[in-house]
Write an enzyme that holds these catalytic residues in place. Structure first.
Site, PDB file in Angstrom:
ATOM      1  N   ASP A 118     -47.033 -34.055 -21.459  1.00 53.91           N
ATOM      2  CA  ASP A 118     -46.179 -33.976 -22.643  1.00 53.91           C
ATOM      3  C   ASP A 118     -46.863 -34.736 -23.793  1.00 53.91           C
ATOM      4  O   ASP A 118     -48.048 -34.558 -24.034  1.00 53.91           O
ATOM      5  CB  ASP A 118     -44.785 -34.523 -22.307  1.00 53.91           C
ATOM      6  CG  ASP A 118     -43.742 -34.285 -23.391  1.00 53.91           C
ATOM      7  OD1 ASP A 118     -43.126 -33.210 -23.392  1.00 53.91           O
ATOM      8  OD2 ASP A 118     -43.564 -35.179 -24.235  1.00 53.91           O
ATOM      9  N   ASP A 245     -42.005 -24.866 -15.842  1.00 51.56           N
ATOM     10  CA  ASP A 245     -41.897 -25.502 -17.158  1.00 51.56           C
ATOM     11  C   ASP A 245     -41.928 -24.407 -18.222  1.00 51.56           C
ATOM     12  O   ASP A 245     -42.958 -23.766 -18.419  1.00 51.56           O
ATOM     13  CB  ASP A 245     -43.047 -26.479 -17.379  1.00 51.56           C
ATOM     14  CG  ASP A 245     -42.952 -27.195 -18.724  1.00 51.56           C
ATOM     15  OD1 ASP A 245     -41.975 -26.960 -19.465  1.00 51.56           O
ATOM     16  OD2 ASP A 245     -43.861 -27.987 -19.035  1.00 51.56           O
ATOM     17  N   HIS A 275     -40.565 -29.464 -16.185  1.00 52.01           N
ATOM     18  CA  HIS A 275     -41.435 -30.089 -17.186  1.00 52.01           C
ATOM     19  C   HIS A 275     -41.869 -31.479 -16.743  1.00 52.01           C
ATOM     20  O   HIS A 275     -43.043 -31.838 -16.867  1.00 52.01           O
ATOM     21  CB  HIS A 275     -40.694 -30.157 -18.520  1.00 52.01           C
ATOM     22  CG  HIS A 275     -41.514 -30.712 -19.636  1.00 52.01           C
ATOM     23  ND1 HIS A 275     -42.674 -30.124 -20.078  1.00 52.01           N
ATOM     24  CD2 HIS A 275     -41.345 -31.829 -20.411  1.00 52.01           C
ATOM     25  CE1 HIS A 275     -43.185 -30.827 -21.079  1.00 52.01           C
ATOM     26  NE2 HIS A 275     -42.407 -31.872 -21.289  1.00 52.01           N
TER      27      HIS A 275
END
Length: 300
Positions: A118, A245, A275
């Site tokens: 991320d 994800d 995710h």
């Protein structure tokens, strides 16, 4: 602008998170990090993203530590036990890169194996590309390095608008939405712990808007330069993306194609993980990193 510091009482008896706190000052901010394992072990740097904190790595730190590595898991400024400016304008992409670069320099970390996900990847890949001499390997999971030249997924644009406009921004429930695992109330509360009031959430609110989504974004040029550096990266590079994800799924293919160090690697597909694959499949992910490190010689 005020610099907020979450009271220590918020972090008492969190499930599975009993690591000793460590602190270092980066510019005028106090930054928290977990430092586990032998000081002379190879360094594994675990960078979290939005809106999590080092708690996300609680199932990965012990197996990496027990394998003999020195595991460093910082809380980004604005998150976890680190200081939190209460004004969104205090946060910028370049600022986060500078904070992380200073953190690495202050601890004098060398021969780093980076794992990033991320926003940890948006920051970590930039730092590694700009300071390649400090890194030996990169492991990327559910992340990327956007320049604003790509079309962003609709799921991301919805998330960006939510972070900007929603009066309700429940950190723990957001983490739950990004996992396959059904999190307990105590785990959701642990993700909420760093943010006792809305004022503490400025950094989390700011992150989605800092992602480059147009070619003229302030970070676009630096990210393009980072891609050029990654196009010359011959050190070991592994992808460990999950299959559930909606934002990053499939993004590993461009890294496998562009990064020379990704050629010939046994890339990992993490099954039945969302995710936040560290939350869903932390021990499996740690095992993949350990295998990768054992099978690839450290590169200065």
């Amino acid at each position: 602008m005020n610099i907020l510091r979450t009271p220590d009482s918020r972090f008492v008896d969190l499930p599975d998170y009993d690591f000793e706190p460590n602190y270092v000052h980066v510019f005028d901010m106090r930054m928290h990090y977990v430092d586990a394992g032998p000081r002379d072990g190879e360094v594994v740097l675990l960078l979290h993203g939005e809106p999590s904190w080092s708690y996300l790595y609680r199932f990965m730190i012990p197996p990496l530590r027990d394998a003999g590595y020195r595991v460093i898991a910082p809380d980004l400024i604005g998150f976890g036990k680190s200081d939190k400016p209460d004004d969104k304008t205090a946060y910028s992409y370049a600022g986060h890169v500078d904070w992380m670069s200073r953190f690495i320099d202050t601890l004098d970390l060398r021969k780093i194996t980076l794992f990033c996900q991320d926003w940890g990847s948006l920051i970590g890949l930039r730092v590694a590309a700009e300071n390649a001499h400090q890194f030996s390997r990169i492991v990327l999971g559910n992340g990327g390095l956007p320049t604003g030249d790509q079309q962003m997924p609709q799921a991301f644009r919805i998330w960006q608008r939510f972070a900007r406009y929603s009066p309700w921004f429940p950190i723990g429930k957001i983490i739950q939405k990004g996992t396959v695992t059904d999190l307990s109330d105590s785990v959701v509360a642990a993700y909420d712990a760093p943010f006792p009031t809305p004022r503490f959430k400025a950094g989390a609110r700011a992150f989605p808007s800092l992602v480059p989504t147009t070619p003229k974004d302030p970070a676009s040029m630096a990210n393009r330069s980072a891609w050029e550096a990654l196009g010359q990266w011959r050190k070991p590079f592994l992808t460990t993306f999950s299959n559930r994800d909606p934002i990053t799924r499939g993004g590993e293919r461009v890294f496998q194609k562009v990064v020379p160090g990704a050629q010939g690697q046994t890339h990992v597909s993490i099954k039945n993980a969302g995710h936040f694959l560290q939350e869903d499949k932390g021990p499996e992910l740690a095992a993949a990193i350990i295998r990768f490190m054992q099978e690839s010689s450290p590169v200065a």
